[in-house]
Design a protein around this motif. Structure first.
Motif, PDB file in Angstrom:
ATOM      1  N   GLY A   1     -51.808 -58.006  -6.800  1.00 41.21           N
ATOM      2  CA  GLY A   1     -51.477 -59.432  -6.783  1.00 41.21           C
ATOM      3  C   GLY A   1     -50.010 -59.696  -6.495  1.00 41.21           C
ATOM      4  N   ASP A   2     -49.121 -58.957  -7.167  1.00 37.11           N
ATOM      5  CA  ASP A   2     -47.683 -59.152  -6.963  1.00 37.11           C
ATOM      6  C   ASP A   2     -47.270 -58.806  -5.532  1.00 37.11           C
ATOM      7  N   PHE A   3     -47.861 -57.736  -4.997  1.00 35.16           N
ATOM      8  CA  PHE A   3     -47.539 -57.346  -3.623  1.00 35.16           C
ATOM      9  C   PHE A   3     -47.984 -58.423  -2.630  1.00 35.16           C
ATOM     10  N   ILE A   4     -49.190 -58.944  -2.831  1.00 33.41           N
ATOM     11  CA  ILE A   4     -49.704 -59.982  -1.934  1.00 33.41           C
ATOM     12  C   ILE A   4     -48.871 -61.254  -2.056  1.00 33.41           C
ATOM     13  N   GLU A   5     -48.466 -61.579  -3.277  1.00 29.69           N
ATOM     14  CA  GLU A   5     -47.624 -62.759  -3.480  1.00 29.69           C
ATOM     15  C   GLU A   5     -46.293 -62.605  -2.758  1.00 29.69           C
ATOM     16  N   GLY A   6     -45.740 -61.387  -2.754  1.00 30.84           N
ATOM     17  CA  GLY A   6     -44.493 -61.139  -2.048  1.00 30.84           C
ATOM     18  C   GLY A   6     -44.628 -61.319  -0.551  1.00 30.84           C
ATOM     19  N   LEU A   7     -45.806 -61.006  -0.008  1.00 32.40           N
ATOM     20  CA  LEU A   7     -46.020 -61.174   1.433  1.00 32.40           C
ATOM     21  C   LEU A   7     -45.917 -62.634   1.857  1.00 32.40           C
ATOM     22  N   PHE A   8     -46.258 -63.534   0.931  1.00 28.28           N
ATOM     23  CA  PHE A   8     -46.264 -64.962   1.263  1.00 28.28           C
ATOM     24  C   PHE A   8     -44.953 -65.655   0.894  1.00 28.28           C
ATOM     25  N   ALA A   9     -43.934 -64.876   0.484  1.00 24.39           N
ATOM     26  CA  ALA A   9     -42.640 -65.477   0.132  1.00 24.39           C
ATOM     27  C   ALA A   9     -42.016 -66.232   1.310  1.00 24.39           C
ATOM     28  N   PRO A  10     -42.008 -65.684   2.553  1.00 26.86           N
ATOM     29  CA  PRO A  10     -41.457 -66.465   3.683  1.00 26.86           C
ATOM     30  C   PRO A  10     -42.210 -67.768   3.914  1.00 26.86           C
ATOM     31  N   LEU A  11     -43.516 -67.730   3.687  1.00 27.47           N
ATOM     32  CA  LEU A  11     -44.323 -68.933   3.845  1.00 27.47           C
ATOM     33  C   LEU A  11     -43.918 -69.985   2.816  1.00 27.47           C
ATOM     34  N   SER A  12     -43.641 -69.530   1.599  1.00 29.35           N
ATOM     35  CA  SER A  12     -43.194 -70.442   0.547  1.00 29.35           C
ATOM     36  C   SER A  12     -41.873 -71.096   0.928  1.00 29.35           C
ATOM     37  N   LYS A  13     -40.944 -70.309   1.468  1.00 28.46           N
ATOM     38  CA  LYS A  13     -39.644 -70.857   1.885  1.00 28.46           C
ATOM     39  C   LYS A  13     -39.814 -71.869   3.014  1.00 28.46           C
ATOM     40  N   PHE A  14     -40.702 -71.588   3.955  1.00 30.35           N
ATOM     41  CA  PHE A  14     -40.959 -72.509   5.060  1.00 30.35           C
ATOM     42  C   PHE A  14     -41.511 -73.832   4.534  1.00 30.35           C
ATOM     43  N   LEU A  15     -42.450 -73.763   3.595  1.00 34.03           N
ATOM     44  CA  LEU A  15     -43.051 -74.970   3.029  1.00 34.03           C
ATOM     45  C   LEU A  15     -42.016 -75.777   2.249  1.00 34.03           C
ATOM     46  N   ILE A  16     -41.183 -75.092   1.462  1.00 38.97           N
ATOM     47  CA  ILE A  16     -40.146 -75.793   0.690  1.00 38.97           C
ATOM     48  C   ILE A  16     -39.152 -76.469   1.632  1.00 38.97           C
ATOM     49  N   TRP A  17     -38.781 -75.775   2.719  1.00 36.18           N
ATOM     50  CA  TRP A  17     -37.858 -76.363   3.698  1.00 36.18           C
ATOM     51  C   TRP A  17     -38.463 -77.613   4.331  1.00 36.18           C
TER      52      TRP A  17
END
Length: 295
Positions: free
Chosen positions: A34-50
């Motif tokens: 779970g933690d590894f998969i969550e890390g993969l989506f970190a750039p996506l999270s930054k894009f959404l926040i931006w």
């Protein structure tokens, strides 16, 4: 007579054990990765926040001018532009501006991801009948699966929040993009492709300069449908923490606030109409340009 009693089936205990083993396996996978998969989506999270900060922190007159300018450049239709101007003003007048901007930012990010993922898959499908036969059943399942079901695995993997909601929306909205990209490229006139081959175009040059421009009206229809399906999923995704116009609708359902639900629902409809009319008008302009070129 109960005809189904004669049908061979797994007994209740075996069926329960079978389902339990699948659930346990998925929980184990979630705990381990779970933690590894969550890390993969970190750039996506930054894009959404931006994107969300851009839409919510930009002064509303600037946002309105940009939206109207995009509508004019895409449609060149005064009625579409007028509707595009009036709808956001009404949304702001009824104090739904911030939620509307959050919803638009979510739809923007979902659409960009769907294009980035769906366009290459659609191109690959247009190149291979075998791949099309493999991918088409998967797309059928994605389109017919009840939208609530998508929330279960993403919540188990990533918990409650905007990113799980974003992933669920993208999965739900992706199939039209893939299908219509495949269809658009397959509908390109074979005579045009033969002419490109005669001029010595490479496969990449033929794709970039011939196939994609001619398939663009159909691809735009795919983008239009992707946006509509993403908007349809916004209210459902609000159940797992996606901010925007869906959360007030969910609150209205839970507390029986009729006016709150109707107003926010109409705001979603207004945004959907803007996206639909602008993208359709742009697709029609591309189609007319294509007919003039080939006429």
């Amino acid at each position: 007579m109960d005809w189904f009693s004669e049908f061979p089936h797994m007994n209740d205990e075996s069926l329960r054990q079978f389902k339990l083993s699948i659930d346990n396996a998925f929980r184990t996978f979630t705990r381990n990765y779970g933690d590894f998969i969550e890390g993969l989506f970190a750039p996506l999270s930054k894009f959404l926040i931006w994107a969300e900060r851009l839409m919510t922190q930009t002064p509303w007159p600037i946002v309105l001018v940009v939206i109207v300018a995009i509508a004019w450049l895409a449609s060149r239709n005064l009625r579409v532009v007028a509707g595009t101007m009036v709808t956001p003003l009404l949304i702001g007048y009824f104090d739904m501006w911030l939620d509307a901007m959050r919803t638009i930012s979510m739809i923007f990010v979902c659409t960009v991801i769907s294009i980035v993922v769906g366009l290459p898959i659609g191109i690959a499908m247009s190149r291979s009948d075998r791949l099309q036969r493999i991918v088409s059943p998967v797309l059928d399942v994605m389109q017919t699966m009840p939208s609530f079901v998508y929330l279960i695995p993403v919540v188990m993997l990533l918990g409650i929040g905007r990113i799980p909601g974003l992933i669920a929306v993208v999965i739900y909205a992706l199939p039209p993009m893939i299908r219509l990209t495949d269809l658009g490229i397959r509908l390109v006139d074979r005579d045009v492709l033969e002419a490109a081959d005669a001029f010595g175009c490479s496969k990449w040059q033929k794709l970039r300069n011939v196939e994609l421009p001619l398939a663009l009206p159909t691809i735009m229809a795919g983008i239009n449908q992707t946006i509509m399906m993403a908007l349809a999923m916004v209210v459902i995704a609000s159940m797992i923490g996606v901010q925007g116009l869906g959360q007030p609708v969910l609150k209205a359902i839970a507390n029986q606030y009729f006016t709150l639900g109707i107003f926010n629902g109409l705001a979603i409809v207004g945004i959907a109409i803007i996206f639909d009319r602008v993208s359709q008008a742009y697709g029609e302009r591309l189609q007319k340009h294509r007919e003039i070129v080939h006429g």
